[in-house]
Design a protein around this motif. Sequence first.
Motif, PDB file in Angstrom:
ATOM      1  N   ALA A  66       0.850  -1.192   0.000  1.00 29.53           N
ATOM      2  CA  ALA A  66       0.000   0.000   0.000  1.00 29.53           C
ATOM      3  C   ALA A  66       0.884   1.240   0.000  1.00 29.53           C
ATOM      4  CB  ALA A  66      -0.899  -0.015   1.233  1.00 29.53           C
ATOM      5  N   ARG A 122      -5.321  -2.624   3.547  1.00 32.88           N
ATOM      6  CA  ARG A 122      -6.341  -2.254   2.552  1.00 32.88           C
ATOM      7  C   ARG A 122      -7.587  -1.706   3.245  1.00 32.88           C
ATOM      8  NH1 ARG A 122      -5.980  -6.525  -0.027  1.00 32.88           N
ATOM      9  NH2 ARG A 122      -7.655  -7.712   0.927  1.00 32.88           N
ATOM     10  N   LEU A 123      -8.042  -2.381   4.301  1.00 36.07           N
ATOM     11  CA  LEU A 123      -9.211  -1.908   5.055  1.00 36.07           C
ATOM     12  C   LEU A 123      -8.939  -0.539   5.662  1.00 36.07           C
ATOM     13  CD1 LEU A 123     -10.295  -5.205   6.839  1.00 36.07           C
ATOM     14  CD2 LEU A 123     -11.497  -4.034   4.991  1.00 36.07           C
ATOM     15  N   ASP A 140      -6.869   1.789   4.538  1.00 40.70           N
ATOM     16  CA  ASP A 140      -6.855   2.800   3.480  1.00 40.70           C
ATOM     17  C   ASP A 140      -8.229   3.053   2.879  1.00 40.70           C
ATOM     18  OD1 ASP A 140      -4.157   3.130   3.884  1.00 40.70           O
ATOM     19  OD2 ASP A 140      -3.567   1.807   2.249  1.00 40.70           O
ATOM     20  N   GLU A 141      -9.099   2.047   2.914  1.00 41.95           N
ATOM     21  CA  GLU A 141     -10.461   2.202   2.379  1.00 41.95           C
ATOM     22  C   GLU A 141     -11.421   2.794   3.407  1.00 41.95           C
ATOM     23  OE1 GLU A 141     -11.409  -1.782   1.213  1.00 41.95           O
ATOM     24  OE2 GLU A 141     -10.216  -1.672  -0.610  1.00 41.95           O
ATOM     25  N   GLY A 142     -10.961   2.944   4.659  1.00 38.50           N
ATOM     26  CA  GLY A 142     -11.815   3.495   5.696  1.00 38.50           C
ATOM     27  C   GLY A 142     -12.726   2.477   6.359  1.00 38.50           C
ATOM     28  N   ASN A 143     -12.435   1.189   6.189  1.00 38.85           N
ATOM     29  CA  ASN A 143     -13.249   0.129   6.790  1.00 38.85           C
ATOM     30  C   ASN A 143     -12.536  -0.576   7.930  1.00 38.85           C
ATOM     31  OD1 ASN A 143     -15.368   0.502   4.919  1.00 38.85           O
ATOM     32  ND2 ASN A 143     -14.185  -0.625   3.399  1.00 38.85           N
TER      33      ASN A 143
END
Length: 151
Positions: free
Chosen positions: A11, A109-110, A112-115
């Motif tokens: 990332a 990934r979560l 960076d995606e806001g999850n």
Amino acid sequence: MVKEVEVGRRAKTDMEPTTTQGIPVAEGEDQWTPAELKEIRTQLQDEAQAFEQKYLAAQESLTQLLTEGSDMAGRDPADVGSSNFERDQEMSLVANARELFEQSEMSLRLFDEGNFGVCEVCGQAIGKIRLQAFPRATMCVGCKQRTERRP
């Protein structure tokens, strides 16, 4: 056979959390500060990089073992059994390293995606304290306990 995993899909390292909104906290916990989020993300990146290196090393070791041990003709049965045991151990190490690497990548990934910080089972907050202790957590304590109790 060993499953290949795409590596090197790190990332973006220049991404810094600019807000603490959207990352949930458990009841009674303080909101995330930008410094805490930066620390968590750095920890996730460092873990992903370390697990990637362990995975690649284990994969190389297994490949070498499989290449060297392909000719079992004329070998003592005890040697064959020992080689098979060693191969199985290496396969287990590769699978474990791959799983830890994939967990770290998924957490990044979560993030960076806001999850990040949402339990994958119940949808509630995982909890700030739990994530600070184990940033790759994907379940809140209650859901994790329930899954571990199942036979």
